[in-house]
Design an enzyme around this catalytic site. Structure first.
Site, mmCIF file in Angstrom:
data_model
loop_
_atom_site.group_PDB
_atom_site.id
_atom_site.type_symbol
_atom_site.label_atom_id
_atom_site.label_comp_id
_atom_site.label_asym_id
_atom_site.label_seq_id
_atom_site.Cartn_x
_atom_site.Cartn_y
_atom_site.Cartn_z
ATOM 1 N N HIS A 41 0.893 -1.114 0.106
ATOM 2 C CA HIS A 41 -0.089 -0.095 0.049
ATOM 3 C C HIS A 41 0.793 1.381 -0.005
ATOM 4 O O HIS A 41 2.350 1.105 0.035
ATOM 5 C CB HIS A 41 -0.922 0.164 1.189
ATOM 6 C CG HIS A 41 -0.138 0.057 2.430
ATOM 7 N ND1 HIS A 41 0.354 -0.818 3.272
ATOM 8 C CD2 HIS A 41 0.293 1.153 3.108
ATOM 9 C CE1 HIS A 41 1.191 -0.860 4.213
ATOM 10 N NE2 HIS A 41 0.996 0.728 4.339
ATOM 11 N N HIS A 126 5.724 6.379 -1.804
ATOM 12 C CA HIS A 126 6.440 5.216 -1.969
ATOM 13 C C HIS A 126 5.592 3.792 -1.359
ATOM 14 O O HIS A 126 4.910 4.147 -0.691
ATOM 15 C CB HIS A 126 7.703 5.107 -1.266
ATOM 16 C CG HIS A 126 7.687 5.088 0.029
ATOM 17 N ND1 HIS A 126 7.531 6.204 0.751
ATOM 18 C CD2 HIS A 126 7.854 4.220 1.018
ATOM 19 C CE1 HIS A 126 7.615 5.831 2.142
ATOM 20 N NE2 HIS A 126 7.834 4.949 2.258
#
Length: 159
Positions: A41, A126
């Site tokens: 995620h 990220h």
């Protein structure tokens, strides 16, 4: 409860990232915790320990945020280094869209209203793929990370 605000990735994107990192795992260059496919995620904000009451406040504030859907794409693979030269602590995959910083600012601004301070570090979009414990080969790992290409289509982030 340990809490964070995250954007879930589409299944096909998680699958592609996971498959690429399985190849890295098989090279046995690092010892670490490879994130499970279903847990990949984008963390928008880490909130640490929060009470159930505070979580309800946070959810209420997040529902006030309005933003338009936007496209993003998977980018390069990188690392967050430790202070010791040559070591990596986190291996991640960049998600590319200018809209992530805008969304992060909206989240930060809403949460400051309920006493949650802004993050000191600049937001970097990220996906954490590996938490590194030991780098077994410091010469080959950077080369292999540079060679990693995660080919995907652009995908939408929706409100």
């Amino acid at each position: 409860m340990r809490t964070f605000i995250a954007i879930e990735l589409p299944e096909k994107i998680r699958k592609k990232i996971f498959q690429e990192f399985q190849k890295l795992k098989n090279l046995d260059l690092i010892r670490g915790k490879f994130v499970e496919e279903e847990n990949l995620h984008l963390t928008m904000k880490f909130l640490d320990e929060q009470s159930d009451k505070k979580i309800k406040e946070i959810e209420k504030k997040l529902k006030e945020i309005k933003f338009e859907s936007f496209e993003c794409e998977v980018g390069y693979v990188g690392v967050f280094p430790l202070k010791e030269k040559g070591n990596a602590r986190i291996v991640w995959v960049k998600l590319i869209s200018d809209k992530f910083k805008e969304l992060n600012k909206l989240i930060e601004d809403k949460l400051i209203e309920i006493g949650i301070p802004k993050e000191e570090n600049e937001f970097k979009s990220h996906v954490t793929a590996v938490r590194v414990y030991v780098v077994k080969n410091k010469k080959i790992l950077p080369k292999k990370l540079k060679e990693m290409k995660i080919e995907t289509d652009k995908f939408k982030i929706e409100n």
